[in-house]
Write a protein that holds these residues in place. Structure first.
Motif, PDB file in Angstrom:
ATOM      1  N   ASN A 149      14.111  35.088 100.499  1.00  0.00           N
ATOM      2  CA  ASN A 149      15.317  36.095 101.611  1.00  0.00           C
ATOM      3  C   ASN A 149      16.504  36.550 100.642  1.00  0.00           C
ATOM      4  O   ASN A 149      17.168  37.891 100.837  1.00  0.00           O
ATOM      5  N   ALA A 153      18.411  40.084  99.550  1.00  0.00           N
ATOM      6  CA  ALA A 153      20.006  40.428  99.962  1.00  0.00           C
ATOM      7  C   ALA A 153      20.343  40.004  98.387  1.00  0.00           C
ATOM      8  O   ALA A 153      21.243  41.067  98.654  1.00  0.00           O
ATOM      9  N   ASN A 156      19.946  43.477  96.872  1.00  0.00           N
ATOM     10  CA  ASN A 156      20.670  44.502  97.490  1.00  0.00           C
ATOM     11  C   ASN A 156      22.107  44.810  97.053  1.00  0.00           C
ATOM     12  O   ASN A 156      22.363  46.050  96.947  1.00  0.00           O
ATOM     13  N   SER A 180      16.314  37.353 110.241  1.00  0.00           N
ATOM     14  CA  SER A 180      16.929  37.700 109.470  1.00  0.00           C
ATOM     15  C   SER A 180      16.138  38.816 107.981  1.00  0.00           C
ATOM     16  O   SER A 180      17.490  39.063 107.491  1.00  0.00           O
ATOM     17  N   ASN A 184      17.399  42.598 106.472  1.00  0.00           N
ATOM     18  CA  ASN A 184      17.627  42.938 105.091  1.00  0.00           C
ATOM     19  C   ASN A 184      16.880  43.481 104.211  1.00  0.00           C
ATOM     20  O   ASN A 184      16.723  44.402 103.670  1.00  0.00           O
TER      21      ASN A 184
END
Length: 550
Positions: A149, A153, A156, A180, A184
């Motif tokens: 995760n 993020a 990105n 979350s 994202n």
């Protein structure tokens, strides 16, 4: 007697840890306190009390117990990992990082330490180091959902939206319906241009976590880009009510109101955002743009100047906006930092937006113009100047023995490399690159590039330097119908008068092979008047000592 005491301590500790692991914290705490009273020098009991405090989010209490445990047995990775977690809860992030690094010194492939260190480094803005640690984490433990995760993020944020989406899919496979990661993932899909799918994912995140202002703000942004402005307004308004001090929510609400034509409401929202985050550039720039649209010249100029104070490199183009208020001279070109950031942010959705939404035809127009003007049709050394993602490469490749691409934006250069059509790619400013490349090219093509330059004297001189004798420069422009010079448009792009282009070409030592009206793109469904130009380098420059007046 001593052996019996040690055995008793070990037995009690085993019972305490078993109670902790099976979800009986009260029993675990009772046994741990019993151990501390009986054997205060036994580090395990202090460690367990630290874990119990962590579970209750009591960072300061946990750190106290763990400090004692570390003092007793300093070389234990588990103790330093727990201490890092405790210090993170307390907001002591630099100290937390030190403990996670201590873990990695003891166990270099410790996935959890890499993941937590990556998370903290991201908060500090050290994205490169954070990405490295998250990659180590998922390599050491491919099932580490939190690391996937965080990695998604981070990717990105640096413009690698497609890889980010892959990472976030993996995180959601490991932990389905994780708000979350859904948030994202939605952001990554948005940057990839998959707006409908992004809206679906973010709606799911909102359903799970309806009171999260950040997710609603992101969903509002996606709906705004899709054009579903009422849905965008609904979520943006809800976000500002959920979190009245959320600057991003107020900015998004302003952008939605702006898209709906409510400039006064937009300005009010941006005003809220500047009050919340006076050191953030974006709210001030948005406020400036809204005030300019309202005709509030002085207020707009003041906001633009504040942007320039906060950001002297001018990544938002505030200097261009200031010129459009009429309170400052028009710059001769757009700032490099503005152009670089504009296209870095645009890279992942550039092709879909430009070709589909704007009906961009620059490469096709250049191909037609070159077919009519070139004497050679193969074997040339060619530069695709401002190559972007490489949309012009299929047109230029058949003409080239060697095809180079050049762009100011690192993200665009990375996208162009994926096409596999260029022999060399360069990340550089156009004029600077041309000035250090004498007599290098037979053809320089620049589609939708010189629209970010007003004064043509420097770029034409640089192009002439880089071209061989009889070399060709071909480019597209936006047309200024009633101007003998150049003018800055409302979208921060320059338009040029045909007479001005001819005068500048003549001064620079070019013959005009072709200059004709063309439509390279649309804006809001309306044709943008433009020109396609082909110039041929003359073997000798003219005798002019100064460029024509502009």
């Amino acid at each position: 007697m001593r052996a019996k005491t040690i055995k008793s301590t070990a037995t009690v500790f085993t019972e305490a840890m078993r109670a902790y692991e099976i979800g009986k914290p009260g029993e675990a705490r009772r046994l741990a306190r019993q151990l501390v009273e009986a054997s205060p020098a036994f580090g395990g009991a202090h460690y367990l009390l630290g874990l119990l405090a962590l579970d209750q989010n009591q960072g300061k209490r946990a750190a106290g117990h763990l400090a004692t445990a570390i003092a007793i047995t300093p070389g234990q990775a588990a103790l330093h990992l727990a201490m890092g977690r405790a210090l993170d809860i307390c907001g002591e992030h630099a100290e937390a990082c030190l403990h996670f690094r201590t873990v990695l010194g003891l166990q270099p492939y410790h996935a959890e330490a890499h993941a937590r260190l990556g998370h903290l480094l991201r908060q500090q803005g050290r994205n490169g180091d954070a990405i490295t640690h998250c990659r180590h984490a998922v390599t050491a433990d491919p099932g580490h959902a939190e690391a996937w995760n965080t990695l998604g993020a981070l990717l990105n944020e640096i413009g690698e939206a497609h890889e980010a989406a892959q990472c976030l899919r993996r995180a959601l496979q490991l932990r389905p319906a994780w708000p979350s990661a859904l948030n994202n993932f939605g952001l990554a899909l948005k940057e990839c241009g998959n707006l409908v799918e992004a809206a679906t994912i973010l709606e799911g995140a909102v359903d799970i976590r309806p009171d999260h202002a950040g997710t609603r703000t992101n969903l509002a942004s996606v709906y705004r880009h899709i054009g579903q402005l009422e849905k965008a307004r609904e979520h943006a308004e809800k976000a500002t009510k959920l979190s009245p001090r959320n600057c991003d929510a107020w900015v998004e609400l302003g952008l939605v109101r702006q898209a709906q034509g409510h400039e006064e409401g937009a300005a009010a929202a941006f005003d809220h955002a500047t009050a919340i985050a006076p050191d953030h550039i974006k709210p001030w720039f948005c406020l400036a743009e809204a005030c300019r649209a309202l005709g509030q010249v002085e207020r707009a100029a003041q906001a633009y100047r504040h942007c320039l104070t906060l950001d002297p490199d001018d990544t938002h183009g505030a200097g261009l906006g200031l010129a459009l208020t009429g309170t400052a001279d028009t710059p001769q070109r757009a700032p490099q930092a503005y152009v670089r950031q504009l296209f870095d942010e645009y890279a992942d959705r550039f092709d879909s937006v430009l070709v589909n939404a704007l009906e961009y035809r620059g490469p096709a127009l250049l191909a037609d113009a070159l077919a009519r003007c070139l004497e050679r049709t193969e074997g040339m050394t060619v530069l695709d100047a401002g190559c972007g993602t490489g949309l012009a490469a299929p047109v230029l490749r058949p003409l080239a023995l060697t095809l180079d691409g050049l762009d100011l934006s690192p993200a665009m250069v990375a996208k162009a490399r994926e096409r596999g059509l260029y022999d060399h790619l360069h990340e550089a400013e156009l004029e600077e690159f041309l000035n250090i490349s004498p007599d290098r090219y037979d053809l320089i093509a620049a589609a939708d590039v010189i629209v970010y330059m007003g004064n043509l004297t420097p770029v034409l001189a640089a192009a002439r330097n880089a071209l061989r004798d009889d070399g060709v420069l071909a480019f597209t422009l936006e047309k200024a119908e009633d101007s003998d010079s150049y003018m800055l448009g409302a979208k921060h792009r320059y338009a040029h008068g045909p007479r001005y282009v001819r005068e500048q070409a003549d001064f620079a030592g070019f013959a005009v092979a072709l200059l004709e009206d063309a439509v390279t793109r649309k804006d809001g469904g309306v044709d943008v008047p433009g020109m396609v130009v082909v110039l041929r380098k003359l073997s000798r420059k003219g005798d002019q000592s100064a460029p024509p007046e502009t």
